[in-house]
Enzyme design. Structure first.
Site, PDB file in Angstrom:
ATOM      1  N   LYS A 421       0.579  -1.299   0.118  1.00 33.52           N
ATOM      2  CA  LYS A 421      -0.052  -0.074   0.025  1.00 33.52           C
ATOM      3  C   LYS A 421       0.845   1.234  -0.014  1.00 33.52           C
ATOM      4  CE  LYS A 421      -3.861  -0.480   0.429  1.00 33.52           C
ATOM      5  NZ  LYS A 421      -4.919  -0.922  -0.476  1.00 33.52           N
TER       6      LYS A 421
HETATM    7  N1  PMP Z   1      -3.201  -7.469   2.465  1.00 29.80           N
HETATM    8  C1  PMP Z   1      -2.988  -6.471   3.207  1.00 29.80           C
HETATM    9  C2  PMP Z   1      -2.364  -6.631   4.588  1.00 29.80           C
HETATM   10  C3  PMP Z   1      -3.678  -4.969   3.120  1.00 29.80           C
HETATM   11  O1  PMP Z   1      -3.416  -4.167   3.775  1.00 29.80           O
HETATM   12  C4  PMP Z   1      -4.320  -4.878   1.971  1.00 29.80           C
HETATM   13  C5  PMP Z   1      -4.834  -3.551   1.579  1.00 29.80           C
HETATM   14  N2  PMP Z   1      -6.196  -3.225   2.291  1.00 29.80           N
HETATM   15  C6  PMP Z   1      -4.784  -5.914   1.086  1.00 29.80           C
HETATM   16  C7  PMP Z   1      -4.057  -7.205   1.279  1.00 29.80           C
HETATM   17  C8  PMP Z   1      -5.352  -5.700  -0.065  1.00 29.80           C
HETATM   18  O2  PMP Z   1      -5.217  -4.808  -1.227  1.00 29.80           O
HETATM   19  P1  PMP Z   1      -6.014  -3.902  -2.051  1.00 29.80           P
HETATM   20  O3  PMP Z   1      -6.645  -3.064  -1.259  1.00 29.80           O
HETATM   21  O4  PMP Z   1      -5.304  -3.351  -3.243  1.00 29.80           O
HETATM   22  O5  PMP Z   1      -7.165  -4.961  -2.583  1.00 29.80           O
END
Ligand code: PMP
Length: 704
Positions: A421
């Site tokens: 992120k």
């Molecule tokens: N895994 C973790 C630990 C995250 O913090 C996130 C982000 N919310 C994700 C997966 C999923 O990513 P995205 O928001 O791009 O779908």
């Protein structure tokens, strides 16, 4: 390291790299970053660069020494399955344990008693037999380790550790610094400042300069006045320091803690306390050296082991340390105009359009960034240590689960802020600075963001570097470690109830909207609607995968979904460039991303994935199909990756890998098939959660 062929899936002549295990990825040089704000604050006439050793694969400079020590042991016959004993504490112990995990060595670590609460959990997860001895010095601990090894007829690694640290830092750390000098990326080095524990790394760096006949470079080792900072001066080899003319300086413990907190908050350099102490001393050195000098500070480790230590205000108060604790930030008013809650997180700002000929995508509001595969040695700011994460081939886990094909994992925990992120946080800030959308970012602005934590850490990091205020609203479920990481970067954290639905005034989204209406010059970049979220992955993450896979065909890509930015962005690029590849999204039971059915909404423990609404950043049509995940399998797989591959990943990473292997099995993928799985974050956020056996047992996740 396997260098890929010249022709590649992306059609370009350039080659990327995949690594055969995480230790190969550790051979990459760590970057240097100039301290810009501190230079102004202290009116320095010289430049200080910090070398980010905390971005090493197990989180510290000691990764290099540990790898070298096991290489030495291998030279004399120690091999996979053997039992090895070593004396080590803190980050050093984690480095040795990680290397041992990859090399398949059964490791016993002895350490003198100390403040290693988080460290022992990590070591346990890495499969180490960790014994804290009732002694206070390393000399005593070492004697007991040697005796125990002899009794058990095991190999004692102690005889190699000093030499390994010396050689590894001579060969690697010093050469990397000089490579930057040679490239003219930095000026001739006047001094290298480094925290001392044994002092062997400092001696190795000094030996490099003395060996080249350069006696002008000062190597300055830093210890702590009463030896109270973890891993500082506890195991000093004074003779070695004298031999190579390493100068010794001392700093005060509390001053070091206060300064390290300041360093993290102003520069976004997420350093541990011994590293902060070294920077503090480097500022003094900068004032002593002639104007225009270059000083390099080698940062020993990062914040991971200290989130319940000097970065935690509760620890500061309980231990009566003279360190100023953080003030409470703004809270939303109890009364508010319900109109402020009128908001739709399901609508993406602007539109994606696809060229029917080239299949390339465009976005109506944002110009795309060019893909940049370079990883320079010297960065502009720490935000440039985001991206270009290594792609590592799993060695043991697929076969252990009956999977024949090749599985490559993209280690996003090696980003500057510790997760994938970071990429979107940086990109959303860049877009807002350039276009004023969704709000103008001028000095003094407050960024407010509802997040499950990692976007919050990325935005806190970007805010620290770019000089914005930052408020993060986050459900209580998310770990205290995430909150402390963000607070350390200078953000205010507001916790919201887990059970509040996204459209409730008390949810993390509701509270963010209320605060926005109450604070002047506040901007919600809004990861649920911001095109920068999927774009960061379309422009860069997916390109990195294609580039690094080179001429290895990609058959399957498996990604977890929260906001859906990762799956949407990566899926679009993969389908555009590798049309035969399939992209699978993984969504936890209890979330509705894979198929909206509100009766399915329930609590689950894996953080960062799933939602009770369909974020605008998720385009389900970009994905080929979904898998639904469970907590237990996800956490068990994360622990298996840590223990057997030395991949220090988080819970959603375990989730992605577990369901990737399930897909491989159900598709019966052949041995030559290649699967790519993205690992969104690392262990730092979860040491008191799924790494901890008690936490796992309370939830019956370890039951057979
Ligand atoms: N895994 C973790 C630990 C995250 O913090 C996130 C982000 N919310 C994700 C997966 C999923 O990513 P995205 O928001 O791009 O779908």
């Amino acid at each position: 390291m396997s260098q890929n062929g010249v022709s590649s899936t992306n059609g370009s002549a350039k080659k990327g790299i995949t690594y055969n295990n995480i230790l190969e990825a550790a051979q990459r040089p760590t970057p240097l970053v100039p301290l810009r704000k501190l230079k102004v604050e202290h009116q320095l006439q010289s430049d200080i660069y910090v070398k980010l050793e905390y971005l090493n694969v197990a989180g510290s400079l000691e990764d290099r020494s540990a790898d070298k020590a096991f290489q030495f042991a291998e030279e004399i016959g120690v091999s996979r399955g053997d039992e090895v004993y070593v004396t080590a504490g803190g980050s050093t112990a984690i480095s040795y344990a990680t290397v041992a995990a990859v090399r398949g060595i059964k490791l016993t670590i002895y350490a003198p008693k100390g403040e290693f609460a988080l460290v022992d959990t990590v070591l346990h997860t890495l499969g180490v037999n960790y014994i804290e001895l009732p002694v206070s010095t390393y000399a005593e601990a070492r004697a007991q380790t040697e005796e125990a090894a002899q009794q058990k007829n095991a190999f004692c690694l102690n005889k190699f550790t000093t030499n390994a640290a010396f050689v590894a830092n001579l060969q690697k750390t010093a050469c990397e610094i000089e490579r930057a000098v040679n490239n003219k990326s930095i000026g001739k080095v006047g001094a290298v400042v480094i925290p001392l524990n044994t002092g062997a790394p400092a001696a190795g760096i000094a030996a490099y300069y003395r060996g080249t006949g350069d006696h002008g470079v000062r190597v300055i080792g830093v210890t702590c006045k009463k030896d109270t900072i973890p891993e500082m001066g506890l195991d000093l080899k004074n003779d070695l320091l004298q031999e190579y003319n390493v100068e010794k300086r001392e700093v005060d413990e509390e001053e070091a803690y206060s300064f390290t907190r300041h360093l993290i908050g102003t520069e976004g350099i997420m350093a541990g306390p011994s590293s902060g102490a070294a920077v503090l001393e480097a500022i003094k050195v900068a004032k002593e050296l002639p104007a225009g000098s270059t000083i390099v500070v080698v940062l020993q480790d990062g914040i991971r082991n200290y989130l319940r230590h000097f970065l935690d205000d509760d620890w500061i108060v309980a231990n009566k340390k003279n360190v100023v604790t953080r003030k409470d930030g703004p809270q939303p008013n109890a009364t508010f105009d319900p109109k402020v809650l009128v908001y739709d997180p399901t609508k993406l700002a602007g539109e994606w359009t696809q060229d029917p000929e080239t299949k390339k995508w465009n976005h109506s509001e944002v110009e795309f960034n060019e893909f940049n595969p370079e990883r320079p040695l010297v960065l502009d700011t720490v935000l440039d240590a985001i991206g270009k994460t290594p792609l590592v081939k799993l060695q043991h886990v697929p076969a252990a689960h009956g999977v024949k094909c090749n599985v490559y994992v993209k280690c996003e925990y090696l980003n500057a802020g510790g997760s994938t992120k970071d990429r979107i946080a940086k990109r959303m800030v860049e877009i807002a600075e350039k276009t004023g959308k969704p709000g103008k970012l001028v000095p003094g602005v407050t960024l407010i963001e509802p997040t499950s934590g990692n976007t919050g850490i990325g935005l806190s990091l970007a805010s620290a570097v770019r000089g914005y205020k930052c408020i993060i609203t986050m459900p209580k479920k998310m770990s205290k470690e995430k909150a402390i990481a963000m607070a350390s970067l200078g953000s205010t954290i507001i916790r919201t109830p887990n059970e509040a639905g996204f459209d409730s005034p008390n949810s993390h989204i509701g509270v963010a909207l209320r605060l926005k209406s109450e604070i002047q010059d506040a901007v919600v970049l809004d990861q649920y609607c911001n095109p920068g979220n999927p774009l960061a992955h379309y422009e860069q993450t997916a390109e990195e995968i294609i580039y690094d896979m080179g001429d290895k065909h990609i058959d399957l890509v498996v990604l977890t979904a929260g906001t859906g930015g990762t799956v949407t962005g990566i899926s679009r690029k993969i389908h555009e460039r590798v049309p035969t590849a399939k992209v699978v999204g993984v969504d936890p039971h209890g979330s509705i991303l894979a198929g909206p059915n509100e009766t399915d909404i329930e609590f689950y423990e894996v953080e960062g994935i799933g939602y009770d609404f369909l974020p605008g950043t998720l385009d389900t049509s970009a994905i080929d199909y979904w898998a639904k995940s469970h907590d237990k399998e996800s956490f068990l797989m994360a622990r298996e990756l840590i223990r057997t591959e030395g991949i220090l990943c988080g819970g959603s990473s375990g989730c992605a890998v577990h369901y990737a292997l399930e897909e491989c099995k159900s598709l019966n993928l052949p041995a030559e098939a290649n699967v790519v799985v993205l690992l969104p974050d690392g262990i730092r956020n979860y040491i008191t959660k799924f790494l901890d056996d008690d936490w796992m047992n309370e939830r019956h996740f370890l039951d057979a």
